[in-house]
Design a protein around this motif. Sequence first.
Motif, PDB file in Angstrom:
ATOM      1  N   UNK A   1       0.826  -1.209   0.000  1.00  0.00           N
ATOM      2  CA  UNK A   1       0.000   0.000   0.000  1.00  0.00           C
ATOM      3  C   UNK A   1       0.860   1.259   0.000  1.00  0.00           C
TER       4      UNK A   1
ATOM      5  N   UNK B   1      -6.305  -0.581   7.315  1.00  0.00           N
ATOM      6  CA  UNK B   1      -5.160  -0.075   6.531  1.00  0.00           C
ATOM      7  C   UNK B   1      -5.571   0.106   5.069  1.00  0.00           C
ATOM      8  N   UNK B   2      -6.309  -0.869   4.544  1.00  0.00           N
ATOM      9  CA  UNK B   2      -6.757  -0.770   3.155  1.00  0.00           C
ATOM     10  C   UNK B   2      -7.665   0.445   2.971  1.00  0.00           C
TER      11      UNK B   2
ATOM     12  N   UNK C   1      -5.567   3.682   3.038  1.00  0.00           N
ATOM     13  CA  UNK C   1      -4.787   3.853   1.809  1.00  0.00           C
ATOM     14  C   UNK C   1      -5.706   4.194   0.643  1.00  0.00           C
TER      15      UNK C   1
ATOM     16  N   UNK D   1      -8.407  14.805  -7.025  1.00  0.00           N
ATOM     17  CA  UNK D   1      -7.814  16.138  -7.142  1.00  0.00           C
ATOM     18  C   UNK D   1      -7.238  16.342  -8.542  1.00  0.00           C
ATOM     19  N   UNK D   2      -6.651  15.270  -9.073  1.00  0.00           N
ATOM     20  CA  UNK D   2      -6.028  15.380 -10.392  1.00  0.00           C
ATOM     21  C   UNK D   2      -7.076  15.433 -11.492  1.00  0.00           C
TER      22      UNK D   2
ATOM     23  N   UNK E   1       0.863   4.205  -2.755  1.00  0.00           N
ATOM     24  CA  UNK E   1       0.646   5.617  -2.418  1.00  0.00           C
ATOM     25  C   UNK E   1       1.787   6.490  -2.924  1.00  0.00           C
TER      26      UNK E   1
ATOM     27  N   UNK F   1     -13.368  17.453  -6.466  1.00  0.00           N
ATOM     28  CA  UNK F   1     -12.450  17.430  -5.322  1.00  0.00           C
ATOM     29  C   UNK F   1     -12.885  18.436  -4.277  1.00  0.00           C
ATOM     30  N   UNK F   2     -13.268  19.630  -4.739  1.00  0.00           N
ATOM     31  CA  UNK F   2     -13.657  20.653  -3.779  1.00  0.00           C
ATOM     32  C   UNK F   2     -14.988  20.336  -3.113  1.00  0.00           C
TER      33      UNK F   2
ATOM     34  N   UNK G   1      -6.779   7.806   0.722  1.00  0.00           N
ATOM     35  CA  UNK G   1      -5.676   8.675   0.300  1.00  0.00           C
ATOM     36  C   UNK G   1      -5.524   8.671  -1.217  1.00  0.00           C
ATOM     37  N   UNK G   2      -5.548   7.472  -1.773  1.00  0.00           N
ATOM     38  CA  UNK G   2      -5.404   7.329  -3.229  1.00  0.00           C
ATOM     39  C   UNK G   2      -6.521   8.067  -3.952  1.00  0.00           C
TER      40      UNK G   2
ATOM     41  N   UNK H   1      -6.106  11.823  -3.978  1.00  0.00           N
ATOM     42  CA  UNK H   1      -5.141  12.288  -4.975  1.00  0.00           C
ATOM     43  C   UNK H   1      -5.719  12.193  -6.379  1.00  0.00           C
ATOM     44  N   UNK H   2      -6.399  11.085  -6.636  1.00  0.00           N
ATOM     45  CA  UNK H   2      -6.946  10.839  -7.972  1.00  0.00           C
ATOM     46  C   UNK H   2      -8.003  11.892  -8.311  1.00  0.00           C
TER      47      UNK H   2
ATOM     48  N   UNK I   1     -13.523  25.547  -1.283  1.00  0.00           N
ATOM     49  CA  UNK I   1     -14.486  25.780  -0.199  1.00  0.00           C
ATOM     50  C   UNK I   1     -13.846  26.484   0.991  1.00  0.00           C
TER      51      UNK I   1
ATOM     52  N   UNK J   1       0.501  11.309  -9.751  1.00  0.00           N
ATOM     53  CA  UNK J   1      -0.748  12.071  -9.734  1.00  0.00           C
ATOM     54  C   UNK J   1      -0.541  13.494  -9.223  1.00  0.00           C
ATOM     55  N   UNK J   2       0.314  13.632  -8.201  1.00  0.00           N
ATOM     56  CA  UNK J   2       0.448  14.947  -7.569  1.00  0.00           C
ATOM     57  C   UNK J   2       1.572  15.745  -8.223  1.00  0.00           C
TER      58      UNK J   2
ATOM     59  N   UNK K   1     -11.234  18.955 -10.327  1.00  0.00           N
ATOM     60  CA  UNK K   1     -11.097  19.862  -9.184  1.00  0.00           C
ATOM     61  C   UNK K   1     -12.451  20.204  -8.587  1.00  0.00           C
TER      62      UNK K   1
ATOM     63  N   UNK L   1      -6.013  -5.321   8.790  1.00  0.00           N
ATOM     64  CA  UNK L   1      -5.793  -5.140   7.353  1.00  0.00           C
ATOM     65  C   UNK L   1      -6.881  -4.280   6.715  1.00  0.00           C
TER      66      UNK L   1
END
Lengths: 367, 210
Positions: free
Chosen positions: A18, B95-96, B99, B109-110, A22, B116-117, B102-103, B106-107, A91, A29-30, B113, B92
Amino acid sequence: MMTILVAALVVCVSAVVLAILLLAAERFLINYGPCRIDINSGRKSLTVEGGQSLLGSLKNEGIFIPSACGGRGTCAYCKVKVLSGGGPVAPTEEPLLTGEEIASNVRISCQVKIRNDIAIEIPSDMFDIRQYKGAVENIRDLTYDTKELRIRLMSPDSIKFEPGQYVQLEAPAYGRNPEPIYRAYSISSPPSDSHYIEMIIRRVPDGICTTWVFDVLRDGDTVMLNGPYGEFKMTDSDRSMVWIAGGSGMAPFWSMIRHMKETGSKRKCTYFFGAVARRDLFLVDELQAISAEMPNFTFIPALSGENVPDDWTGQRGLITDVVARSLENPPDVEAYLCGSAGMIDAAVKMLTANGVSTDRIFYDKFN
Amino acid sequence: MIAQVTQQPVAASLIAILFAAAITDNILLTRFLGMCSFLSVSRQMKSALGLGLAVVFVTTATTAINSVLYRQVLIPLEKAYGVPADTMILILFIVVIAAFVQLMEMFIERVSLGLYFSLGIFLPLITVNCAILGSSLFMVTRQLDLLGSLIFGLGNGLGWWLAIMLMAGIRTRLRNARIPPALDGAGITLIIAGIMALAFMGYSGMIQVQ
């Protein structure tokens, strides 16, 4: 035994997989690559690494936008006009911007992330704003709760500013303050004293920065500040001036009057300084001495408290009432106000009621 | 009970799972999971909608991912080495989920937008939303297959979204109501949540899926 090992291994392998995922995502991506910031239609062009905030990138490149909260999106000082490439309004910005500001592309620069080439517009004097490193030369008591802080500039070793402008002093992390914050203080020294900066600081109960100045800061300590900022300056006209200040609102005027004296200004000026009791007054002797040397300058201290001693020969009452009593030809004066929000609001009300037009009233409001 | 469901035609059983998860066995109002964000972000319809949609999306996706992890990794490991799958899932799965969130952040945001907002600020918030972990854990106890897990996650997410939207609607109207000062804020919200839970209990027994 085997079971425990395999279990630990499974957890570790999953965590590693993981984490790699990340990291890869962050990498691809960033990653916005190098982006260009165009300032004031080609006046300056910077190339910065994308992904940071606009405020932070500009700061790294030596362009300082006023900011008091350190980029956390709360103070709303770091407004910047973003002409293109800013993306939608976040926002976190919305509550800090008015409808008009959003319509004219004003953004909160600490909340704007640089994701592509971007064009911005800033007032041209922001190019002169620098970060200064200095050492405390002297801290002296002006009253029981007000101190004058004198800082010797080290790098750069001199500053150019106009009387009335302010600097932002950095209070570093100390005690209960976890991270550096910035607070604005008017410069009280005259521009000719360019290797030094003086500020007048009144203690704010539980204030992060004032507590630091009063209780932690000692002579010789290194301090960081940036500036100069602000539009609170004297105009070029010859119109007579009325200055109204209370408490540490003294600072810009203490700079202005010394500058006027040094440059031999003949402009007519009356300075009203309001305090509650005699113990809140300071620099009175110095100002009266200047007033004796400069025929066009009058200094009028006034006390508003109830127990004013009998030997007080100066004015009594609220500073707004004192000014109102002595206004002779109101439409032809410029008024300069500096002090608490309450005092400024009351003074603006009094001045407009007496016929001073709002475009001749200039003020620096303390929050 | 499980046998009962699996004996039905596939589509019908999936609809039953979805309906049961969203309504009769609502994860928020009958299991009381995900209460913290439910109480704190239900002041306005707009933010409730954003958070609700984020929960729907993340619950659906993580329940499915965790289903694959459970069936393809943990069960074979248990058979081969005796590692108890039921004790491994807790660590587990969370944690999954973390993660994945988070992924996704990021995705999104890219890619968009705007999305994302409207959604992005809620994503970090729901990493610790227990309804999402709960959905994955219940998926294991119910022995659902991949498709079943996906639908079950969707149902749980929709149920949570429905509950927070209802609560936000009620709280919007409460602004004009005269509430005793002592109950204003968290107090009245908890009372409303209790009454809503009672109402949802009326659905229980409509579908026999455990």
